[in-house]
Design an enzyme around this catalytic site. Structure first.
Site, PDB file in Angstrom:
ATOM      1  CB  CYS A 144      13.589  -8.530   3.073  1.00 29.89           C
ATOM      2  SG  CYS A 144      12.545 -10.011   3.044  1.00 29.89           S
ATOM      3  CG  ASN A 147       3.386  -0.100   2.783  1.00 25.65           C
ATOM      4  OD1 ASN A 147       2.988  -1.180   2.348  1.00 25.65           O
ATOM      5  ND2 ASN A 147       4.498   0.468   2.353  1.00 25.65           N
ATOM      6  N   GLY A 148       2.090  -2.666   4.903  1.00 22.42           N
ATOM      7  CA  GLY A 148       2.808  -3.827   5.408  1.00 22.42           C
ATOM      8  C   GLY A 148       1.866  -4.941   5.788  1.00 22.42           C
ATOM      9  CB  CYS A 184      -0.896  -0.010   1.226  1.00 21.98           C
ATOM     10  SG  CYS A 184      -1.970  -1.455   1.313  1.00 21.98           S
ATOM     11  N   GLY A 202      -1.213   0.784  -4.961  1.00 16.65           N
ATOM     12  CA  GLY A 202      -2.476   0.139  -4.632  1.00 16.65           C
ATOM     13  C   GLY A 202      -3.618   0.806  -5.352  1.00 16.65           C
ATOM     14  CB  CYS A 211      10.141 -13.260  -2.829  1.00 18.64           C
ATOM     15  SG  CYS A 211      11.118 -11.842  -3.341  1.00 18.64           S
ATOM     16  CE1 TYR A 255       5.964  -4.239 -11.578  1.00 17.73           C
ATOM     17  CE2 TYR A 255       5.347  -5.260  -9.492  1.00 17.73           C
ATOM     18  CZ  TYR A 255       5.000  -4.778 -10.743  1.00 17.73           C
ATOM     19  OH  TYR A 255       3.702  -4.828 -11.157  1.00 17.73           O
ATOM     20  CG  ASP A 258       8.451  -8.202 -17.490  1.00 22.13           C
ATOM     21  OD1 ASP A 258       8.479  -7.084 -16.942  1.00 22.13           O
ATOM     22  OD2 ASP A 258       7.408  -8.860 -17.630  1.00 22.13           O
ATOM     23  CG  ASP A 259       9.282  -6.305 -13.325  1.00 23.06           C
ATOM     24  OD1 ASP A 259       8.702  -7.081 -12.558  1.00 23.06           O
ATOM     25  OD2 ASP A 259       8.668  -5.562 -14.114  1.00 23.06           O
TER      26      ASP A 259
END
Length: 497
Positions: free
Chosen positions: A469, A130-131, A27, A56, A472, A278, A381-382
């Site tokens: 971080c 946001n989070g 967000c 968002g 992913c 991104y 692409d990213d």
């Protein structure tokens, strides 16, 4: 968590009900403290949210405080759809907070739109978040034991209600907030308006961004403060960037100025690296440079790692373009446009019929056939999450006459879901968690496919690689995830393909 279709960049250009093929964004939050601009704080916040719209597109809201009274308007839709001049004129105040939302915890419903407002013994507070909390279940049980009434299904409400509970126990705003934050585990950047001042907060690891700016004005000390998820939110209203809110820091803004409180012991900085790759706008500044420059470096590194001879390098609009330019510069191959984005496509509730989809309705992207005909193409692409959009893009390039299509991705394979505010699907829906790079290439129909290596991505940051971080890509989560929460998404064996 209820997903909502994402309307950014390379998302599904057949307007149907499929989910987007990108990680869904966090967000955007914004805050203004400007007592001498009581008729402008809502408009300033509106423009700030407008600049943060990419974070968002599901709902938007603004709350203002004037002499302790809260005025608020929020609804489903884009910022420009939720607000108009008449509505903004009904939001007077010295302080404002705003929010543009993609749901990470809680359903996609109007009642879950933010800012969230609650009453305390010191007056009302309005909170924008946001989070994502990873201990939301525990926190809800804690609040339920105190017979707390819930209005929404969001973890953001739980943060606000926990602050209210601590303030109602006799603490002041700062003491109550700090006590509440120590009960909250996960990722959160917050803007909080109270009758006495504006608060900005980041979690102890700083996973989600938050920056401080100043507005030069007519006040006695010559400046008023602004908080924003990104510097592009400052730029649009002419505010000057001062610095980031630090991980584990609370800033308290009143007529006396800004004071800083370290509410948590210094944790290890872990800014989400996908903000760099991104999510954040390319003109936003992180680590003293625009993200456009960083993404150029990603493309250069990608070319060094995975060169292939071709006639033309193109990017997927808009997020793949900086890396494509970097790839072209490093490789010496020509850069050009091959895909054109329809920039006037916004949220539409008119869906094409199935027969229209089969006929190839292209709402978002179209090809430049004369630029592609007979060419060997490198398309940059990213990221690839499920591969559905990539497959469609490759097919449309071949239909336009490309003789070879080589795809290059300016991030490593996404193999693990995020628990900190980004919706990346369950693990079994992430194509790189179940297939090799070769298998993914075959699935999407390219001649060759290559991703940027994890080491190359971090090298391009030119920062301490431990400050990000990248769970992913690696499965190394910096904030411990409760087992029940982890099992809800990490449903594959912990082996890397």
């Amino acid at each position: 968590m209820m997903p909502q279709q994402h309307l950014n960049d390379t998302e599904d250009f057949l307007m149907n009900n499929q989910r987007s093929d990108k990680p869904e964004e966090a967000c955007g939050v914004f805050g203004v403290y400007a007592p001498e601009r009581t008729l402008e704080v809502a408009k300033l916040t509106y423009f700030g949210l407008y600049a943060l719209q990419h974070r968002g597109q599901e709902s938007a809201g603004i709350a203002t405080l004037k002499q302790g009274r809260v005025y608020c308007h929020k609804d489903m839709g884009l910022v420009s759809q939720v607000f108009n001049e008449d509505i903004l004129e009904q939001l007077p105040g010295e302080i404002a907070v705003g929010h543009t939302r993609y749901s990470t915890t809680g359903s996609s419903l109007k009642e879950n739109a933010q800012p969230f407002i609650t009453e305390t013994r010191l007056g009302k507070l309005a909170l924008a978040h946001n989070g994502n909390l990873v201990n939301a279940v525990e926190l809800r049980k804690h609040l339920t034991s105190k017979e707390t009434d819930f209005v929404t299904t969001t973890d953001s409400e739980m943060i606000a209600l926990t602050i209210a509970d601590e303030v109602n126990s006799g603490k002041d705003w700062i003491e109550g907030a700090i006590s509440a934050f120590k009960l909250c585990t996960g990722a959160y950047s917050l803007t909080i308006a109270t009758p006495d001042g504006l608060m900005g907060v980041r979690d102890r690891n700083g996973i989600r961004p938050l920056v401080i700016g100043v507005l030069r004005g007519e006040s006695a000390d010559g400046e008023r403060y602004v908080l924003s998820s990104e510097t592009c939110g400052l730029d649009i209203i002419g505010a000057e960037y001062v610095r980031d809110v630090n991980p584990g820091e609370l800033v308290w803004i009143t007529d006396s100025g800004l004071i800083s409180v370290d509410w948590a012991e210094k944790g290890e900085k872990k800014l989400c690296v996908f903000e760099m790759i991104y999510f954040a706008r390319p003109d936003s500044v992180m680590h003293d440079e625009t993200l456009y420059s960083y993404r150029i470096r990603l493309g250069r590194q990608l070319a060094r790692e995975s060169f292939v001879d071709a006639d033309l390098v193109i990017g997927v609009p808009d997020s793949g373009i900086p890396a494509a330019i970097g790839f072209s510069r490093e490789s010496g191959l020509a850069y050009g446009e091959g895909l054109i984005k329809n920039r006037y496509v916004g949220r539409t509730f008119i869906q094409p019929t199935q027969s229209m989809r089969e006929a190839g309705i292209r709402m978002k992207l179209n090809t430049l056939k004369d630029a592609l005909q007979g060419k060997r193409i490198i398309i940059v692409d990213d990221s690839i999450v499920r591969g559905t959009t990539s497959k469609k893009i490759v097919k449309t390039l071949r239909d336009a006459g490309a003789t070879e299509v080589h795809m290059r991705i300016s991030s490593p394979p996404v193999t693990h879901p995020c628990f900190y505010g980004i919706d990346t699907d369950n693990q079994d829906q992430l194509i790189a968690a179940t297939k090799s790079v070769k298998e993914i290439g075959e699935r999407i129909g390219v001649d060759t496919l290559a991703y940027l290596t994890w080491e190359g991505m971090l090298e391009a940051t030119q920062e301490d690689t431990n400050h990000f971080c990248s769970a992913c890509f690696t499965g190394d989560y910096p904030v411990s995830i409760p087992e029940d929460v982890k099992r809800s998404k990490l449903i594959l064996e912990e082996t890397k393909v």
